[in-house]
Design a protein around this motif. Structure first.
Motif, short mmCIF file in Angstrom:
data_model
loop_
_atom_site.label_atom_id
_atom_site.label_comp_id
_atom_site.label_asym_id
_atom_site.label_seq_id
_atom_site.Cartn_x
_atom_site.Cartn_y
_atom_site.Cartn_z
N LEU A 169 0.83 -1.21 0.00
CA LEU A 169 0.00 0.00 0.00
C LEU A 169 0.87 1.26 0.00
CD1 LEU A 169 -2.83 1.27 0.19
CD2 LEU A 169 -2.64 1.10 2.68
N ILE A 170 1.94 1.24 0.80
CA ILE A 170 2.84 2.40 0.87
C ILE A 170 3.51 2.63 -0.48
CG2 ILE A 170 4.97 3.28 1.90
CD1 ILE A 170 4.16 1.85 4.49
N LEU A 171 3.97 1.56 -1.11
CA LEU A 171 4.63 1.69 -2.41
C LEU A 171 3.66 2.17 -3.48
CD1 LEU A 171 6.90 -1.50 -2.49
CD2 LEU A 171 7.59 0.87 -2.13
N GLN A 172 2.42 1.69 -3.40
CA GLN A 172 1.42 2.12 -4.38
C GLN A 172 1.14 3.61 -4.26
OE1 GLN A 172 -2.39 0.26 -3.92
NE2 GLN A 172 -3.15 0.96 -5.90
N GLN A 173 1.06 4.11 -3.03
CA GLN A 173 0.80 5.53 -2.83
C GLN A 173 2.03 6.38 -3.13
OE1 GLN A 173 -2.29 6.54 -2.24
NE2 GLN A 173 -2.86 4.38 -2.26
N ALA A 174 3.23 5.79 -3.00
CA ALA A 174 4.46 6.55 -3.25
C ALA A 174 4.83 6.59 -4.73
CB ALA A 174 5.62 5.94 -2.46
N HIS A 175 4.24 5.73 -5.53
CA HIS A 175 4.61 5.69 -6.94
C HIS A 175 4.38 7.02 -7.66
CE1 HIS A 175 4.13 4.54 -11.25
NE2 HIS A 175 5.27 3.97 -10.99
#
Length: 276
Positions: free
Chosen positions: A244-250
């Motif tokens: 979830l964090i990586l998806q939002q940071a993309h």
């Protein structure tokens, strides 16, 4: 490459613009996701179970066709989507204006946050450049789209025949390369116009030094793709909070590479213009 490294140094000075662009892309992606999710989920819930007969799927398609013609909600969603596209078209040149204003030396900038100051100072010429860019890029569609429309059924029927596949890929790849060339030329023209060096001389600079510009695009494009694949692989393997964090940071990394592309091309333009 020297231009990419110099672009990174300029990028670090524009980090507030990167954050604003990140928030814009994050909000845009959220609203688009919610719109699509609302429509697609409702449609998929009505899709017949695979164990049922083919007649059920035919009835589903007939019901969908009737719904497209008579359902008021479909028109509402289409109007919302058209409105979002119109907002996107209006905001894109404003964001570009904010990014380009940040390239002005700090001592020459007026008071206020450079990103929003750029929207006020540069929006008129950049809106014209953006309309010109859309017209030039979409113009070949009147010639390419009918050819792709004819090739598409043959591609499906042949099961991916190599000659048809190469022909279709050639048209698409040619259009992509043409679109990049138009954006590159107009970006240099914007540099020349906004920074008082000359639009036509900047276009000549772009054409003369096209190979370094291609190199910058390839380096940063491959880097963007690598980050996308890395995030996708990590999210696929370690699902949960990290995914979830990586998806939002993309979108943040997308914004970084987008501004980095502009600052690197600006350094290429500035270096070659001074030598001309």
């Amino acid at each position: 490459m020297t231009y990419v490294r110099s672009g990174w140094e300029r990028l670090k000075k524009q980090f507030p613009s990167v954050i604003i662009l990140f928030l814009y892309q994050l909000l845009w992606g959220f609203f688009l996701y919610r719109l699509v999710d609302t429509v697609v989920t409702a449609v998929l819930q009505r899709y017949p179970d695979p164990s049922l007969s083919d007649l059920s799927r035919v009835l589903f398609l007939i019901e969908g066709q009737i719904g497209l013609q008579q359902n008021h909600d479909i028109r509402v969603y289409c109007l919302i989507l058209i409105g979002m596209v119109a907002i996107r078209l209006l905001l894109t040149p404003l964001i570009q204006a904010g990014i380009l204003y940040g390239l002005i030396p700090q001592e020459s900038q007026k008071s206020g946050l450079p990103f929003f100051r750029g929207m006020k100072e540069f929006w008129k010429p950049l809106f014209f450049f953006y309309i010109l860019e859309l017209a030039l890029i979409l113009g070949p569609a009147f010639w390419i789209a009918p050819k792709l429309y004819v090739l598409w059924p043959r591609l499906l029927q042949s099961g991916g025949s190599l000659p048809i596949l190469l022909t279709t890929g050639g048209y698409v790849l040619g259009w992509i390369c043409y679109g990049w060339l138009i954006r590159q030329c107009l970006l240099f023209a914007q540099f020349g116009y906004l920074f008082k060096v000359g639009t036509w001389s900047s276009l000549l600079t772009c054409i003369r030094h096209l190979l370094p510009g291609i190199g910058i695009t390839l380096i940063l494009g491959i880097s963007t793709f690598a980050v996308f694949m890395l995030f996708g692989a990590v999210s696929w393997i370690w699902t949960g909070l990290l995914a979830l964090i990586l998806q939002q940071a993309h979108p943040l990394f997308q914004s970084i590479f987008k501004v980095w592309q502009v600052t690197s091309q600006y350094h290429l333009w500035q270096t070659k213009s001074q030598k001309s």
